[in-house]
Design a protein around this motif. Structure first.
Motif, short mmCIF file in Angstrom:
data_model
loop_
_atom_site.label_atom_id
_atom_site.label_comp_id
_atom_site.label_asym_id
_atom_site.label_seq_id
_atom_site.Cartn_x
_atom_site.Cartn_y
_atom_site.Cartn_z
N LEU A 146 -4.80 -15.98 -1.39
CA LEU A 146 -5.98 -15.32 -1.74
C LEU A 146 -5.62 -13.98 -1.98
N ILE A 147 -4.75 -13.35 -1.45
CA ILE A 147 -4.36 -11.94 -2.30
C ILE A 147 -3.77 -12.41 -3.24
N LEU A 148 -2.76 -13.06 -2.90
CA LEU A 148 -2.11 -13.29 -4.27
C LEU A 148 -2.86 -14.29 -5.75
N TYR A 149 -3.04 -14.77 -5.51
CA TYR A 149 -4.78 -15.05 -6.61
C TYR A 149 -5.16 -14.46 -6.90
N TYR A 150 -6.14 -13.15 -5.77
CA TYR A 150 -6.99 -12.81 -6.36
C TYR A 150 -6.51 -11.08 -7.37
N THR A 151 -4.74 -11.32 -7.26
CA THR A 151 -4.33 -9.84 -7.33
C THR A 151 -3.55 -10.62 -8.76
N LEU A 152 -3.57 -11.73 -8.76
CA LEU A 152 -2.91 -13.02 -10.19
C LEU A 152 -3.85 -11.99 -11.18
N GLN A 153 -5.05 -12.11 -11.25
CA GLN A 153 -6.21 -11.67 -11.63
C GLN A 153 -6.29 -10.39 -12.35
N VAL A 194 4.50 -7.38 -4.46
CA VAL A 194 3.05 -6.35 -5.27
C VAL A 194 2.91 -5.67 -4.52
N TRP A 195 2.64 -5.21 -2.86
CA TRP A 195 1.89 -4.82 -2.59
C TRP A 195 1.29 -3.32 -2.92
N VAL A 196 1.89 -2.70 -3.63
CA VAL A 196 2.11 -1.27 -4.17
C VAL A 196 0.31 -1.64 -5.40
N ASN A 197 0.29 -2.88 -6.06
CA ASN A 197 -0.43 -3.36 -6.80
C ASN A 197 -1.89 -4.03 -6.13
N VAL A 198 -1.91 -3.97 -5.38
CA VAL A 198 -3.19 -4.54 -4.74
C VAL A 198 -3.93 -3.63 -3.90
N GLU A 199 -5.35 -3.48 -5.12
CA GLU A 199 -6.25 -2.76 -4.80
C GLU A 199 -7.11 -3.07 -3.58
N PRO A 200 -7.77 -2.54 -3.13
CA PRO A 200 -8.42 -2.53 -2.17
C PRO A 200 -9.73 -3.85 -1.74
N GLU A 201 -9.85 -3.34 -3.44
CA GLU A 201 -11.24 -4.34 -3.49
C GLU A 201 -10.71 -5.99 -2.96
N ILE A 202 -9.16 -6.25 -3.48
CA ILE A 202 -8.63 -7.59 -3.90
C ILE A 202 -8.43 -7.86 -2.04
N LYS A 203 -8.46 -7.37 -1.14
CA LYS A 203 -8.51 -7.21 0.51
C LYS A 203 -9.67 -7.03 0.66
#
Length: 127
Positions: A38-45, A94-103
């Motif tokens: 899910l994190i990857l899916y939402y980060t993709l967006q 890609v962790w540095v690009n994962v925003e708290p909102e995505i988590k």
């Protein structure tokens, strides 16, 4: 574990196939795999993610969707371990690009399939 060439699976990814697969395998796959996916899916967006990172994410999610991978998903217990390995590998990239909102969004979605005790498993994701 040696990772397969998951980028060759990029053409297997589609948003509808992702939603269908994650819905079907959620309980069997466990909260860790679903959370990573899910994190990857939402980060993709996200428009803040580079094309290179998006390509990695698409390859990893395509690998997860594909029934033909290093360890077939139908094999009980170990069938999804390779999928989790690929997802966590890319998530680390890609962790540095994962925003708290995505988590937060991913954790919120987990509540659809898992109870609180199962969701606690994500704390040990290894990121």
């Amino acid at each position: 574990m040696e990772l397969p060439d998951f980028m060759s699976y990029a053409n297997k990814f589609s948003a509808s196939d992702f939603v269908d697969k994650i819905s079907r395998i959620a309980k069997r796959a466990g909260a860790k795999l679903v959370y990573a996916a899910l994190i990857l899916y939402y980060t993709l967006q996200s428009d803040k993610v580079s094309k290179t990172d998006k390509a990695l994410i698409i390859g990893a999610l395509g690998y997860m969707i594909s029934p033909l991978d290093a360890i077939p998903d139908a094999i009980p217990i170990v069938g999804l371990t390779d999928d989790l390995g690929v997802l966590v590998y890319v998530l680390r990239k890609v962790w540095v690009n994962v925003e708290p909102e995505i988590k937060d969004r991913a954790k919120e979605k987990l509540q659809k399939w898992f109870d609180e005790d199962e969701i606690k498993e994500i704390d040990d994701l290894g990121i």
